[in-house]
Design a protein around this motif. Sequence first.
Motif, PDB file in Angstrom:
ATOM      1  N   ASP A 103      19.729 -57.487  35.963  1.00  0.00           N
ATOM      2  CA  ASP A 103      19.393 -57.868  37.515  1.00  0.00           C
ATOM      3  C   ASP A 103      20.674 -57.515  38.369  1.00  0.00           C
ATOM      4  O   ASP A 103      20.207 -56.802  39.391  1.00  0.00           O
ATOM      5  CB  ASP A 103      19.007 -59.350  37.639  1.00  0.00           C
ATOM      6  N   LYS A 106      20.835 -53.712  38.422  1.00  0.00           N
ATOM      7  CA  LYS A 106      19.860 -53.234  39.296  1.00  0.00           C
ATOM      8  C   LYS A 106      20.028 -53.348  40.864  1.00  0.00           C
ATOM      9  O   LYS A 106      19.953 -52.409  41.529  1.00  0.00           O
ATOM     10  CB  LYS A 106      18.471 -53.879  39.184  1.00  0.00           C
ATOM     11  N   GLU A 315      21.432 -45.062  37.955  1.00  0.00           N
ATOM     12  CA  GLU A 315      19.955 -45.015  37.570  1.00  0.00           C
ATOM     13  C   GLU A 315      19.858 -44.680  36.204  1.00  0.00           C
ATOM     14  O   GLU A 315      18.977 -45.436  35.269  1.00  0.00           O
ATOM     15  CB  GLU A 315      19.376 -43.902  38.434  1.00  0.00           C
ATOM     16  N   LEU A 318      20.849 -47.703  33.973  1.00  0.00           N
ATOM     17  CA  LEU A 318      20.168 -48.834  33.753  1.00  0.00           C
ATOM     18  C   LEU A 318      19.499 -48.702  32.284  1.00  0.00           C
ATOM     19  O   LEU A 318      19.226 -49.832  31.861  1.00  0.00           O
ATOM     20  CB  LEU A 318      19.310 -48.851  34.972  1.00  0.00           C
ATOM     21  N   LEU A 343      12.281 -52.587  32.729  1.00  0.00           N
ATOM     22  CA  LEU A 343      13.009 -51.692  33.743  1.00  0.00           C
ATOM     23  C   LEU A 343      12.041 -51.403  34.773  1.00  0.00           C
ATOM     24  O   LEU A 343      12.335 -50.823  35.958  1.00  0.00           O
ATOM     25  CB  LEU A 343      13.135 -50.266  33.072  1.00  0.00           C
TER      26      LEU A 343
END
Length: 344
Positions: A103, A106, A315, A318, A343
């Motif tokens: 989290d 992100k 990106e 992740l 994801l």
Amino acid sequence: MTELRGALIGCGFFAVNQMHAWQDVAGAGIVAICDRDPERLKVVGDQFGISRRYSDAAEMFADGGFDFVDIATTVSSHRALVELAARHKVPAICQKPFAKTLDDAKAMVAACKSAGVPLMIHENFRWQTPIQAVRKALDAGVIGTPFWGRLSFRSGYDVFSGQPYLAEGERFIIEDLGIHTLDIARFLLGDVKAMTARTMRVNPAIKGEDVATMLLDHESGVTSVVDVSYATKQSVEPFPETLVEIDGSEGSIRLLQGYRLEVTGRDGTQTSDVAPTLLPWASRPWHNIQESVFAIQQHWAEQLQTGGETSTSGEDNLKTFALVEAAYESAASGSTIDVKAMLA
Ligand code: NAD
Ligand code: 89V
């Protein structure tokens, strides 16, 4: 090409490699450094002749005068420092592991996206010369379509003397080292949809797991095994080599200990030496990692100059970090984890 001015935060054990590499990178250099530990600030500032020195990152950003920041601190500060960079609209490189949680990672990607600044994770292992050689062999198509892989890092090297914090965390090998091996798996065999993992702690002097075995279901249909250990004593210590086995419809690839690459196809086997270069400031056995630090930082400078996306952008990373989280979840629950759902 104009020279990009960088600022580095975190002047610890690994940052010295990053500073050496910045001296070699064409088109970028470091103009300011920051560390809350005055001793480390002095050691690195004196060694690399940097006069702009800060103990507080917020003060350094307030003064400005740099085009990007290189965050080389340990994980607990990553989110706050990346968000600080985003608030100042400064492009950021952030060391692995990306963040404490998926989290957080992100949120860091979102912060940089809404600020309109690039974020790259300093995931350097895919930039190692032997790993790039495997990628080239795959691209050449000699082995046909890959259907199975193994990415293996088994060592008895004492990493704790250089990085004592590695002995202290609840999590160890997957978060610190396996993260690289999982990224190599993605780099060579593509994204992953499911993860099953088992872990173990063999060394009683550390807190976290030092052995992990992970089974990856790739989106392409390939199955791979990623196995990592810091509890493996062998006749010749392989640290820090990642060994690779890939089987394809027409042949196979083997990256063997001693940086030997064997590619077998319909016309037989080609063997080559894919050893990394020993850069003037590097030392064995770390030279493989040190060369990849230079390679990723050169890549960053080029992409920042041209506006291109980096290979290990926030990106992209992740998807590697989700594998780390999935592996711990799978080891704890005993079940297979749906990585795509994490994801979403
Ligand atoms: P370290 O503890 O030796 O150094 C970290 C430094 O950051 C320390 O000097 C500390 O005082 C400073 N620091 C921490 N928070 C700060 C803050 N908020 N502001 C200013 N300074 C701060 O750690 P290390 O071993 O150098 O590791 C740093 C990072 O590099 C870790 O995330 C580690 O996983 C990563 N690493 C990567 C590789 C690789 O090959 N990619 C290899 C080793 C370490
Ligand atoms: O790459 C790393 O993060 C290091 C090491 C290779 C020693 O595990 O901690």
